[in-house]
Design a protein around this motif. Structure first.
Motif, PDB file in Angstrom:
ATOM      1  N   LEU A  46      54.550  43.500  52.725  1.00 32.11           N
ATOM      2  CA  LEU A  46      53.292  43.066  53.330  1.00 32.11           C
ATOM      3  C   LEU A  46      53.529  41.735  54.041  1.00 32.11           C
ATOM      4  O   LEU A  46      54.004  40.778  53.439  1.00 32.11           O
ATOM      5  CB  LEU A  46      52.208  42.910  52.270  1.00 32.11           C
ATOM      6  N   TYR A  51      46.475  42.067  44.035  1.00 34.80           N
ATOM      7  CA  TYR A  51      45.993  43.293  44.657  1.00 34.80           C
ATOM      8  C   TYR A  51      46.601  44.506  43.964  1.00 34.80           C
ATOM      9  O   TYR A  51      47.719  44.447  43.437  1.00 34.80           O
ATOM     10  CB  TYR A  51      46.416  43.366  46.134  1.00 34.80           C
ATOM     11  N   TYR A  76      50.517  43.625  43.850  1.00 25.91           N
ATOM     12  CA  TYR A  76      51.056  42.518  44.633  1.00 25.91           C
ATOM     13  C   TYR A  76      50.315  41.224  44.300  1.00 25.91           C
ATOM     14  O   TYR A  76      49.093  41.224  44.133  1.00 25.91           O
ATOM     15  CB  TYR A  76      50.869  42.764  46.134  1.00 25.91           C
ATOM     16  N   TRP A 131      39.459  45.528  53.971  1.00 26.10           N
ATOM     17  CA  TRP A 131      40.577  45.965  54.793  1.00 26.10           C
ATOM     18  C   TRP A 131      40.180  47.159  55.649  1.00 26.10           C
ATOM     19  O   TRP A 131      39.346  47.989  55.239  1.00 26.10           O
ATOM     20  CB  TRP A 131      41.748  46.389  53.906  1.00 26.10           C
ATOM     21  N   GLY A 132      40.808  47.260  56.818  1.00 22.47           N
ATOM     22  CA  GLY A 132      40.715  48.484  57.597  1.00 22.47           C
ATOM     23  C   GLY A 132      41.534  49.585  56.945  1.00 22.47           C
ATOM     24  O   GLY A 132      42.234  49.359  55.944  1.00 22.47           O
ATOM     25  N   GLN A 153      47.511  48.518  45.053  1.00 18.87           N
ATOM     26  CA  GLN A 153      47.601  49.442  46.177  1.00 18.87           C
ATOM     27  C   GLN A 153      48.032  50.816  45.691  1.00 18.87           C
ATOM     28  O   GLN A 153      49.076  50.956  45.045  1.00 18.87           O
ATOM     29  CB  GLN A 153      48.570  48.933  47.247  1.00 18.87           C
ATOM     30  N   PHE A 185      53.005  37.367  50.537  1.00 26.01           N
ATOM     31  CA  PHE A 185      52.846  38.314  49.447  1.00 26.01           C
ATOM     32  C   PHE A 185      54.142  38.421  48.649  1.00 26.01           C
ATOM     33  O   PHE A 185      55.235  38.223  49.184  1.00 26.01           O
ATOM     34  CB  PHE A 185      52.534  39.708  50.004  1.00 26.01           C
ATOM     35  N   TRP A 227      51.700  38.954  56.639  1.00 25.03           N
ATOM     36  CA  TRP A 227      50.550  38.438  57.362  1.00 25.03           C
ATOM     37  C   TRP A 227      50.998  38.019  58.761  1.00 25.03           C
ATOM     38  O   TRP A 227      51.995  37.301  58.919  1.00 25.03           O
ATOM     39  CB  TRP A 227      49.970  37.253  56.610  1.00 25.03           C
ATOM     40  N   GLN A 244      49.613  37.348  46.011  1.00 18.96           N
ATOM     41  CA  GLN A 244      49.570  36.743  47.354  1.00 18.96           C
ATOM     42  C   GLN A 244      49.046  35.322  47.231  1.00 18.96           C
ATOM     43  O   GLN A 244      48.073  35.072  46.511  1.00 18.96           O
ATOM     44  CB  GLN A 244      48.653  37.538  48.276  1.00 18.96           C
ATOM     45  N   VAL A 303      41.551  44.004  46.271  1.00 19.23           N
ATOM     46  CA  VAL A 303      41.558  42.790  45.466  1.00 19.23           C
ATOM     47  C   VAL A 303      41.147  43.090  44.035  1.00 19.23           C
ATOM     48  O   VAL A 303      40.115  43.726  43.784  1.00 19.23           O
ATOM     49  CB  VAL A 303      40.594  41.726  46.047  1.00 19.23           C
ATOM     50  N   THR A 333      45.974  35.464  44.631  1.00 16.14           N
ATOM     51  CA  THR A 333      45.225  36.730  44.501  1.00 16.14           C
ATOM     52  C   THR A 333      46.160  37.821  44.027  1.00 16.14           C
ATOM     53  O   THR A 333      47.342  37.837  44.367  1.00 16.14           O
ATOM     54  CB  THR A 333      44.636  37.116  45.871  1.00 16.14           C
ATOM     55  N   THR A 367      49.140  28.601  55.263  1.00 16.17           N
ATOM     56  CA  THR A 367      49.680  29.596  56.179  1.00 16.17           C
ATOM     57  C   THR A 367      51.164  29.309  56.414  1.00 16.17           C
ATOM     58  O   THR A 367      51.577  28.134  56.384  1.00 16.17           O
ATOM     59  CB  THR A 367      48.950  29.579  57.527  1.00 16.17           C
ATOM     60  N   PRO A 368      51.965  30.345  56.601  1.00 16.50           N
ATOM     61  CA  PRO A 368      51.601  31.756  56.591  1.00 16.50           C
ATOM     62  C   PRO A 368      51.295  32.244  55.183  1.00 16.50           C
ATOM     63  O   PRO A 368      52.026  31.938  54.238  1.00 16.50           O
ATOM     64  CB  PRO A 368      52.841  32.432  57.155  1.00 16.50           C
ATOM     65  N   PHE A 369      50.196  32.984  55.055  1.00 13.73           N
ATOM     66  CA  PHE A 369      49.888  33.580  53.758  1.00 13.73           C
ATOM     67  C   PHE A 369      51.001  34.582  53.426  1.00 13.73           C
ATOM     68  O   PHE A 369      51.433  35.340  54.295  1.00 13.73           O
ATOM     69  CB  PHE A 369      48.535  34.272  53.811  1.00 13.73           C
ATOM     70  N   GLY A 428      38.850  32.266  53.335  1.00 13.69           N
ATOM     71  CA  GLY A 428      39.766  31.356  52.660  1.00 13.69           C
ATOM     72  C   GLY A 428      41.178  31.856  52.514  1.00 13.69           C
ATOM     73  O   GLY A 428      42.001  31.215  51.875  1.00 13.69           O
ATOM     74  N   GLY A 429      41.495  33.005  53.065  1.00 14.09           N
ATOM     75  CA  GLY A 429      42.866  33.491  52.991  1.00 14.09           C
ATOM     76  C   GLY A 429      43.115  34.574  51.986  1.00 14.09           C
ATOM     77  O   GLY A 429      44.241  35.068  51.872  1.00 14.09           O
ATOM     78  N   ARG A 430      42.102  34.940  51.184  1.00 11.14           N
ATOM     79  CA  ARG A 430      42.250  36.130  50.355  1.00 11.14           C
ATOM     80  C   ARG A 430      41.524  37.260  51.079  1.00 11.14           C
ATOM     81  O   ARG A 430      40.473  37.060  51.663  1.00 11.14           O
ATOM     82  CB  ARG A 430      41.662  35.920  48.963  1.00 11.14           C
ATOM     83  N   PHE A 431      42.100  38.443  51.054  1.00  9.11           N
ATOM     84  CA  PHE A 431      41.668  39.525  51.923  1.00  9.11           C
ATOM     85  C   PHE A 431      40.805  40.509  51.146  1.00  9.11           C
ATOM     86  O   PHE A 431      41.319  41.320  50.383  1.00  9.11           O
ATOM     87  CB  PHE A 431      42.901  40.188  52.544  1.00  9.11           C
ATOM     88  N   ALA A 453      51.773  33.760  62.379  1.00  6.60           N
ATOM     89  CA  ALA A 453      53.042  33.635  61.674  1.00  6.60           C
ATOM     90  C   ALA A 453      54.144  33.262  62.666  1.00  6.60           C
ATOM     91  O   ALA A 453      54.175  33.775  63.794  1.00  6.60           O
ATOM     92  CB  ALA A 453      53.392  34.951  60.986  1.00  6.60           C
ATOM     93  N   TYR A 461      41.123  36.931  42.062  1.00  7.03           N
ATOM     94  CA  TYR A 461      41.346  35.827  42.983  1.00  7.03           C
ATOM     95  C   TYR A 461      41.172  34.516  42.232  1.00  7.03           C
ATOM     96  O   TYR A 461      40.737  34.508  41.075  1.00  7.03           O
ATOM     97  CB  TYR A 461      40.435  35.916  44.210  1.00  7.03           C
ATOM     98  N   TYR A 516      47.272  32.057  49.053  1.00 11.55           N
ATOM     99  CA  TYR A 516      46.496  31.643  50.223  1.00 11.55           C
ATOM    100  C   TYR A 516      46.318  30.128  50.225  1.00 11.55           C
ATOM    101  O   TYR A 516      45.335  29.606  50.755  1.00 11.55           O
ATOM    102  CB  TYR A 516      45.166  32.392  50.324  1.00 11.55           C
ATOM    103  N   PRO A 519      44.793  50.923  51.671  1.00  9.42           N
ATOM    104  CA  PRO A 519      45.097  49.491  51.785  1.00  9.42           C
ATOM    105  C   PRO A 519      45.021  48.825  50.415  1.00  9.42           C
ATOM    106  O   PRO A 519      44.457  49.386  49.469  1.00  9.42           O
ATOM    107  CB  PRO A 519      43.979  48.970  52.700  1.00  9.42           C
ATOM    108  N   PRO A 520      45.597  47.643  50.300  1.00 15.06           N
ATOM    109  CA  PRO A 520      45.472  46.905  49.029  1.00 15.06           C
ATOM    110  C   PRO A 520      44.012  46.590  48.719  1.00 15.06           C
ATOM    111  O   PRO A 520      43.185  46.435  49.617  1.00 15.06           O
ATOM    112  CB  PRO A 520      46.272  45.622  49.305  1.00 15.06           C
ATOM    113  N   TYR A 564      47.225  46.636  59.386  1.00 14.33           N
ATOM    114  CA  TYR A 564      45.887  46.532  58.815  1.00 14.33           C
ATOM    115  C   TYR A 564      45.147  45.353  59.411  1.00 14.33           C
ATOM    116  O   TYR A 564      45.735  44.282  59.609  1.00 14.33           O
ATOM    117  CB  TYR A 564      45.954  46.285  57.305  1.00 14.33           C
ATOM    118  N   TYR A 605      45.347  29.052  44.439  1.00 10.34           N
ATOM    119  CA  TYR A 605      45.090  29.921  45.586  1.00 10.34           C
ATOM    120  C   TYR A 605      46.004  31.153  45.496  1.00 10.34           C
ATOM    121  O   TYR A 605      46.931  31.341  46.286  1.00 10.34           O
ATOM    122  CB  TYR A 605      45.291  29.142  46.879  1.00 10.34           C
TER     123      TYR A 605
END
Lengths: 113, 120
Positions: free
Chosen positions: B47, A42, A93, B110-111, A44, A104, B49, A95, A52, A40, A100-102, B104-107, B64, A55, A97, A49-50, B98, A38
């Motif tokens: 970064l 990224y 980066y 994004w905004g 940036q 980076f 979350w 990260q 992907v 990923t 939680t907390p996810f 599943g937790g991979r993003f 968090a 994954y 997943y 924003p970052p 953001y 799990y």
């Protein structure tokens, strides 16, 4: 919390050369029931924003050039840019997943030498 | 294609509440195979979350621990959007915020990001 670390903090590579970034997690992010990591990666760029790239540690996102590849399992992972292009200048980066907390990694800045 | 459009103030006074909204197009906030997240980025914290909301027959939230006592993330199904409320802010909450879709937790989407400065 799972702590993510990256090395190096920054690197400068000549155009067309290989760039390698390492990522380490404080505990395994491999889920044994499905044998998936799990993790990923990224990219940036300034003011964005970052995005992907990779994954499941090694699956390339649709549209990402095949010069980007991911490898590793458990707690140790690598992002490789096989032939650096000018547009790859960015911060990268990792990260997790897995839980939680996810979290980076702190990022690795890639520049042109 | 999914688009996330953020809105909200860029300046918040200390001790007040930071509120941001993320409008979704190309997906649905009630999609039961994904989740809707808030993430922030600052030079000091990188970064980070903050939390998520997601629908699996009912609504769930995860937050968090660092902000758990101060944060609320709410879905708005009528407007297909979700919001972030962070109360009792201090200058340490200054960051680019953001919203992001996270199956599943991979993003994966994004905004555009909102710089929020906490200052009097």
């Amino acid at each position: 919390d799972i702590v993510m670390t990256q090395s190096p903090d920054s690197l400068a590579v000549s155009l067309g050369e290989r760039a390698t970034i390492n990522c380490k997690s404080s505990q395994s992010v491999l889920y044994s029931s499905n044998n998936k990591n799990y993790l990923t990666w990224y990219q940036q760029k300034p003011g964005q924003p970052p995005k992907v790239l990779i994954y499941w540690a090694s699956t390339r996102e649709s549209g990402v050039p095949d010069r980007f590849s991911g490898s590793g399992s458990g707690t140790d992972f690598t992002l490789t840019i096989s032939s650096l292009q000018a547009e790859d200048v960015a911060v990268y980066y990792c990260q997790q997943y897995y839980s939680t907390p996810f979290t980076f990694g702190p990022g690795t800045k890639v520049d042109i030498k | 294609q999914v688009q996330l459009q953020q809105s909200g103030p860029g300046l918040v006074k200390p001790s007040q509440t930071l509120s941001l909204t993320c409008a979704i197009s190309g997906d649905n906030v009630s999609n039961n195979s994904t989740a809707w997240n808030w993430i922030r980025q600052s030079p000091s914290r990188g970064l980070e979350w903050l939390g998520r909301t997601y629908y699996r027959s009912k609504w769930y939230n995860d937050y968090a621990i660092s902000v758990k006592s101060r944060i609320t993330i709410n879905p708005d199904t009528s407007k297909n959007q979700f919001s972030l409320h962070l109360n009792s802010v201090t200058p340490e909450d200054t960051a680019v915020y953001y919203c992001a879709r996270g199956p599943g937790g991979r993003f994966d989407w994004w905004g555009q990001g909102t710089l929020v400065t906490v200052s009097s």
